[in-house]
Motif scaffolding. Structure first.
Motif, PDB file in Angstrom:
ATOM      1  N   SER A  49      10.243 -14.872  42.775  1.00  0.00           N
ATOM      2  CA  SER A  49       9.303 -15.723  43.654  1.00  0.00           C
ATOM      3  C   SER A  49       9.672 -15.235  45.076  1.00  0.00           C
ATOM      4  CB  SER A  49       9.360 -17.315  43.376  1.00  0.00           C
ATOM      5  OG  SER A  49      10.745 -17.564  43.835  1.00  0.00           O
ATOM      6  N   TYR A  50       8.990 -15.426  46.068  1.00  0.00           N
ATOM      7  CA  TYR A  50       9.196 -15.230  47.565  1.00  0.00           C
ATOM      8  C   TYR A  50       9.310 -16.341  48.274  1.00  0.00           C
ATOM      9  CZ  TYR A  50       7.738 -10.487  45.937  1.00  0.00           C
ATOM     10  OH  TYR A  50       7.823  -9.329  45.564  1.00  0.00           O
ATOM     11  N   GLN A  51       9.876 -16.078  49.401  1.00  0.00           N
ATOM     12  CA  GLN A  51      10.209 -17.150  50.464  1.00  0.00           C
ATOM     13  C   GLN A  51      10.062 -16.709  52.104  1.00  0.00           C
ATOM     14  OE1 GLN A  51      14.429 -18.112  49.421  1.00  0.00           O
ATOM     15  NE2 GLN A  51      15.014 -17.082  51.420  1.00  0.00           N
ATOM     16  N   GLY A  52       9.671 -17.543  52.793  1.00  0.00           N
ATOM     17  CA  GLY A  52       9.458 -17.286  54.152  1.00  0.00           C
ATOM     18  C   GLY A  52      10.833 -16.879  54.789  1.00  0.00           C
ATOM     19  N   THR A  53      10.859 -16.231  55.829  1.00  0.00           N
ATOM     20  CA  THR A  53      12.087 -15.770  56.499  1.00  0.00           C
ATOM     21  C   THR A  53      12.003 -16.255  58.267  1.00  0.00           C
ATOM     22  OG1 THR A  53      10.810 -13.857  57.127  1.00  0.00           O
ATOM     23  CG2 THR A  53      12.094 -13.690  55.341  1.00  0.00           C
ATOM     24  N   THR A  54      13.426 -16.447  58.586  1.00  0.00           N
ATOM     25  CA  THR A  54      13.510 -16.683  59.822  1.00  0.00           C
ATOM     26  C   THR A  54      14.357 -15.799  60.721  1.00  0.00           C
ATOM     27  OG1 THR A  54      13.344 -19.023  59.162  1.00  0.00           O
ATOM     28  CG2 THR A  54      14.621 -18.671  61.223  1.00  0.00           C
ATOM     29  N   TRP A  55      13.829 -15.332  61.579  1.00  0.00           N
ATOM     30  CA  TRP A  55      14.561 -14.278  62.457  1.00  0.00           C
ATOM     31  C   TRP A  55      15.154 -15.166  63.647  1.00  0.00           C
ATOM     32  CZ3 TRP A  55      11.628  -9.028  62.749  1.00  0.00           C
ATOM     33  CH2 TRP A  55      11.347  -8.509  61.508  1.00  0.00           C
ATOM     34  N   GLN A  56      16.147 -14.775  64.099  1.00  0.00           N
ATOM     35  CA  GLN A  56      16.891 -15.111  65.426  1.00  0.00           C
ATOM     36  C   GLN A  56      17.033 -14.201  66.644  1.00  0.00           C
ATOM     37  OE1 GLN A  56      20.664 -17.441  64.553  1.00  0.00           O
ATOM     38  NE2 GLN A  56      20.278 -17.205  62.337  1.00  0.00           N
ATOM     39  N   ILE A  57      16.625 -14.691  67.711  1.00  0.00           N
ATOM     40  CA  ILE A  57      16.723 -13.918  68.974  1.00  0.00           C
ATOM     41  C   ILE A  57      17.959 -14.706  69.663  1.00  0.00           C
ATOM     42  CG2 ILE A  57      15.973 -13.086  71.192  1.00  0.00           C
ATOM     43  CD1 ILE A  57      13.277 -13.107  69.713  1.00  0.00           C
ATOM     44  N   LYS A  58      19.224 -14.098  69.790  1.00  0.00           N
ATOM     45  CA  LYS A  58      20.167 -14.709  70.734  1.00  0.00           C
ATOM     46  C   LYS A  58      20.212 -14.188  71.839  1.00  0.00           C
ATOM     47  CE  LYS A  58      23.228 -15.915  66.679  1.00  0.00           C
ATOM     48  NZ  LYS A  58      23.045 -17.357  66.800  1.00  0.00           N
ATOM     49  N   PHE A  59      20.388 -15.113  73.017  1.00  0.00           N
ATOM     50  CA  PHE A  59      20.398 -14.608  74.534  1.00  0.00           C
ATOM     51  C   PHE A  59      21.162 -15.378  75.206  1.00  0.00           C
ATOM     52  CE2 PHE A  59      16.805 -17.396  73.704  1.00  0.00           C
ATOM     53  CZ  PHE A  59      16.779 -17.938  75.020  1.00  0.00           C
ATOM     54  N   ASN A  60      21.697 -15.135  76.478  1.00  0.00           N
ATOM     55  CA  ASN A  60      22.547 -15.791  77.212  1.00  0.00           C
ATOM     56  C   ASN A  60      21.745 -16.031  78.674  1.00  0.00           C
ATOM     57  OD1 ASN A  60      24.622 -16.047  79.309  1.00  0.00           O
ATOM     58  ND2 ASN A  60      25.912 -16.312  77.499  1.00  0.00           N
ATOM     59  N   LEU A  61      21.801 -17.180  78.903  1.00  0.00           N
ATOM     60  CA  LEU A  61      21.209 -17.648  80.348  1.00  0.00           C
ATOM     61  C   LEU A  61      22.348 -17.727  81.212  1.00  0.00           C
ATOM     62  CD1 LEU A  61      18.080 -19.779  79.597  1.00  0.00           C
ATOM     63  CD2 LEU A  61      17.970 -17.236  80.421  1.00  0.00           C
ATOM     64  N   VAL A  70      -2.172 -13.609  56.428  1.00  0.00           N
ATOM     65  CA  VAL A  70      -1.947 -15.186  55.918  1.00  0.00           C
ATOM     66  C   VAL A  70      -0.609 -15.575  56.069  1.00  0.00           C
ATOM     67  CG1 VAL A  70      -2.513 -16.555  53.887  1.00  0.00           C
ATOM     68  CG2 VAL A  70      -3.548 -14.261  54.042  1.00  0.00           C
ATOM     69  N   SER A  71      -0.140 -15.705  57.313  1.00  0.00           N
ATOM     70  CA  SER A  71       0.854 -16.145  57.970  1.00  0.00           C
ATOM     71  C   SER A  71       1.066 -17.270  59.006  1.00  0.00           C
ATOM     72  CB  SER A  71       1.520 -14.853  58.697  1.00  0.00           C
ATOM     73  OG  SER A  71       1.895 -13.736  57.918  1.00  0.00           O
ATOM     74  N   GLU A  72       2.182 -17.935  59.065  1.00  0.00           N
ATOM     75  CA  GLU A  72       2.407 -18.972  60.217  1.00  0.00           C
ATOM     76  C   GLU A  72       3.617 -18.811  60.585  1.00  0.00           C
ATOM     77  OE1 GLU A  72       2.614 -23.947  60.538  1.00  0.00           O
ATOM     78  OE2 GLU A  72       2.509 -22.949  58.619  1.00  0.00           O
ATOM     79  N   GLN A 125       8.557 -17.195  59.655  1.00  0.00           N
ATOM     80  CA  GLN A 125       7.148 -16.992  59.025  1.00  0.00           C
ATOM     81  C   GLN A 125       7.271 -17.717  57.742  1.00  0.00           C
ATOM     82  OE1 GLN A 125       4.504 -16.916  57.271  1.00  0.00           O
ATOM     83  NE2 GLN A 125       5.285 -15.127  56.132  1.00  0.00           N
ATOM     84  N   ALA A 126       6.414 -18.944  57.742  1.00  0.00           N
ATOM     85  CA  ALA A 126       6.752 -19.810  56.720  1.00  0.00           C
ATOM     86  C   ALA A 126       5.745 -19.642  55.634  1.00  0.00           C
ATOM     87  CB  ALA A 126       6.324 -21.568  57.221  1.00  0.00           C
ATOM     88  N   MET A 127       4.809 -18.800  55.428  1.00  0.00           N
ATOM     89  CA  MET A 127       3.912 -18.699  54.360  1.00  0.00           C
ATOM     90  C   MET A 127       4.689 -17.688  53.373  1.00  0.00           C
ATOM     91  SD  MET A 127       1.532 -20.616  54.991  1.00  0.00           S
ATOM     92  CE  MET A 127       0.129 -20.198  53.731  1.00  0.00           C
ATOM     93  N   ALA A 128       4.577 -18.274  52.024  1.00  0.00           N
ATOM     94  CA  ALA A 128       4.899 -17.210  50.876  1.00  0.00           C
ATOM     95  C   ALA A 128       4.318 -17.906  49.740  1.00  0.00           C
ATOM     96  CB  ALA A 128       6.384 -17.337  50.896  1.00  0.00           C
ATOM     97  N   THR A 129       3.180 -17.809  49.382  1.00  0.00           N
ATOM     98  CA  THR A 129       2.508 -18.495  48.304  1.00  0.00           C
ATOM     99  C   THR A 129       1.511 -17.274  47.696  1.00  0.00           C
ATOM    100  OG1 THR A 129       0.871 -18.754  49.860  1.00  0.00           O
ATOM    101  CG2 THR A 129       2.089 -20.582  49.549  1.00  0.00           C
ATOM    102  N   GLY A 130       1.389 -17.451  46.233  1.00  0.00           N
ATOM    103  CA  GLY A 130       0.491 -16.721  45.543  1.00  0.00           C
ATOM    104  C   GLY A 130       1.130 -15.521  45.063  1.00  0.00           C
TER     105      GLY A 130
END
Length: 648
Positions: free
Chosen positions: A527-539, A559-561, A619-624
């Motif tokens: 099956s498939y799952q959505g992915t979460t990417w991270q952007i790390k930055f300093n202020l 077909v993405s969210e 990107q939360a969608m992973a259906t069908g």
């Protein structure tokens, strides 16, 4: 070239256009191109096919209210034949079909007039068509309109769609079961036992040869030489974009294994349902598609390189482009040069965070399209569009615009968003409208704190991986269009087997560390799952009680969210979500962009920390069954500081 008159021979079941250089046979009254004789070859088209399956117009239609980009495929079959014009210099013939209520549900509710034109001393023939829907007729959808030419597979083996995209091609037989193994998506086939062993292990997929409209002016095939026939070229020349939907960067199919050459006028490829033509109740519609030109050439000297035929086809294409709009089509629906107008001006960009002075919009895409709103031209498909590129002074001139009402649209490489002038430009015959200086103010609140990518509506600058060696198209090895290789979406999980992409501003390099598409991840159970990417930055510091701005420009969505969270992966609801967007399928079809989306997100200073921060992009969608093709491509991301406060 000796002067030859054009002759028309009308027989019971077919008609022949003949100018002494070539002969074109058309079935009567259907209007199918059944035979093209040229250069001693009895038929350039595939005579093994049925007569209605060699050269034809077709369309796809569906009932009003239906969704998606598919429907009933319908050949355009003429029911009556008429000679429109017959002189020694020009013959124009018409094959029409007329719709009536008895055909409801059986045929698309359109009157269609297919025209074929042959000129004297011309090594080819023209085709155009007038499509008409009357106000009282049923509403319905049209996802696709095109012309198809199917050439002889025993002769045409070398295909050219661009200077750097041409090659010897596999045979259609190589795609059949036993010789080819269908992949996902099914248009892609792995050649396991091809007739010519050199193609073994390659992937063949028609979408690998797609082109943007701006570059899609000539493509076709070169035949192999024989003792009796020198090499022959068969070329489809599309001299104008005015009748194609979606603007200059809309991608369309060209030529592919068959050997097949297409003239695409309307298609949902790389855009999805957004660009399906939907005729509403009580909506009259009429449009002229074409003319396009089929150009034939041959080597005069047996010692010449067959690739000279490609160079000659490009030369002929430029002649056709310079002759546009043609003065010869006999239909009153095709506006001649004297019925058209022009618009010129200079586009400048005002971005105070980049420069105190106006910036010249060099290389901007500038166009007229039917009135709409910002970016509506991307999805517009009923009217005509007229586009150009600004020169290095930002000056643009759009000539030969059909009479009618338009808005002006523009996008500028290097700047997000796009220009839209909602004032209606009324084009009348002979008008010359000078708009003077036009100022585009791209979205901007405060100074750039950091950015990722280049705002150019494409993901091409990001990291495109090498393909799996088992799924290679040799043409795209060491090629600038590496993204056209098959199966690159699968490489993400191989590169990031355990955790998703993490990008650190100031350390990471987007050309190496930002994967070209945020795709789903295949799990061990298939099956498939959505992915979460991270952007790390300093202020260094955070201004209290102020709003920062995150700009997210997407080059594609399927077909993405996309959900955005700041410094809290569990933030619920997220700070921002796009909702489910996009059906452009650019990932599966080896495109580096589809439709453009821009999201401008307020980030309260409360959410930010002095020092280390993380933005989470999920990107939360992973259906069908097609979950592996759900995903987005980024164009550009920027975080801006709070708005400047004027000291005045």
């Amino acid at each position: 070239m000796s002067s030859q008159v054009v002759q028309l021979h009308v027989k019971k079941n077919h008609v022949v256009l003949d100018n002494g250089i070539l002969q074109v046979y058309l079935s009567n009254p259907d209007g199918f191109v059944t035979r093209i004789q040229y250069n001693g070859i009895d038929n350039l088209l595939e005579a093994l096919n049925e007569k209605n399956n060699r050269g034809y117009w077709d369309l796809v239609w569906s009932e009003a209210g239906s969704t998606g980009t598919t429907g009933t495929s319908e050949r355009v079959v003429g029911t009556s034949f008429k000679v429109i014009m017959e002189t020694e210099e020009q013959v124009e013939i018409s094959f029409t079909r007329i719709w009536d209520q008895s055909l409801k549900g059986k045929q698309s509710a359109l009157n269609i007039d297919k025209r074929y034109v042959m000129l004297s001393n011309s090594s080819g023939f023209y085709s155009y068509a007038i499509f008409e829907h009357l106000k009282e007729w049923p509403a319905f959808n049209i996802p696709q309109i095109r012309i198809v030419y199917k050439l002889r597979k025993d002769k045409f083996h070398y295909m050219a769609v661009a200077d750097d995209r041409q090659r010897l091609m596999p045979l259609p037989d190589d795609r059949l079961p036993g010789r080819g193994e269908e992949l996902v998506p099914p248009e892609a086939v792995l050649l396991v036992n091809p007739v010519e062993p050199e193609f073994t292990g390659e992937v063949d997929d028609k979408y690998q040869y797609s082109s943007e409209n701006i570059n899609l002016k000539v493509h076709g095939w070169i035949s192999t030489e024989s003792e009796t026939n020198p090499a022959t070229g068969f070329w489809v020349i599309i001299p104008s974009n005015e009748f194609r939907s979606g603007g200059l960067v809309k991608q369309n199919l060209t030529s592919h294994v068959g050997p097949i050459s297409l003239a695409m006028f309307l298609s949902a490829h790389y855009a999805g349902e957004d660009i399906v033509l939907k005729l509403q109740p009580n909506e009259p519609w009429k449009k002229v598609f074409g003319p396009t030109f089929v150009y034939l050439n041959t080597l005069l000297d047996g010692n010449e390189d067959p690739l000279e035929l490609w160079e000659d086809a490009k030369y002929q294409m430029n002649k056709e482009v310079q002759s546009w709009p043609y003065d010869f089509p006999a239909s009153d629906d095709f506006q001649k040069p004297n019925q058209r107008g022009s618009v010129c001006g200079t586009l400048l960009v005002r971005d105070r965070c980049v420069s105190d002075e106006c910036i010249i919009a060099q290389g901007a895409y500038i166009g007229l399209a039917p009135p709409g709103d910002v970016g509506s031209w991307q999805r517009e498909c009923k009217g005509y569009q007229f586009w150009t590129k600004a020169n290095k002074e930002g000056y643009f001139l759009i000539n030969n615009i059909r009479s009618g009402d338009y808005n002006l649209y523009a996008s500028v490489p290097g700047f997000i968003g796009e220009y839209w002038n909602n004032g209606v430009l009324k084009i009348t015959p002979g008008c010359e409208i000078n708009l003077g200086d036009i100022i585009y103010e791209p979205p901007r609140d405060g100074p750039t704190l950091w950015e990722i990518g280049i705002p150019d509506r494409s993901a091409a600058e990001f990291y495109v991986p090498d393909p799996d060696p088992k799924f290679i198209n040799k043409l795209f090895i060491d090629h600038p269009d590496k993204f056209r290789q098959f199966g690159l979406w699968e490489r993400y999980a191989e590169l990031y087997p355990d955790e998703d992409l993490i990008y650190t501003v100031g350390i990471s390099d987007y050309t190496k560390d930002w994967f070209y598409a945020q795709v789903t991840r295949k799990k061990y159970d298939g099956s498939y799952q959505g992915t979460t990417w991270q952007i790390k930055f300093n202020l260094d510091d955070v201004e209290a009680n102020r709003i920062y701005k995150l700009r997210l420009a997407l080059a594609s969505a399927n077909v993405s969210e996309l959900q955005v969270r700041v410094n809290d992966l569990k933030q619920d609801p997220p700070l921002f979500t796009t909702g489910v967007i996009g059906k452009d399928n650019a990932i599966a079809r080896h495109g580096i962009h589809g439709l453009y989306w821009l999201f401008n997100i307020d980030v309260s200073s409360i959410l930010l920390s002095q020092g280390d921060n993380t933005i989470f992009l999920t990107q939360a969608m992973a259906t069908g069954p097609l979950a592996l093709f759900q995903g987005i491509m980024y164009d550009y991301i920027r975080l801006e500081g709070p708005k400047y406060v004027s000291s005045h």
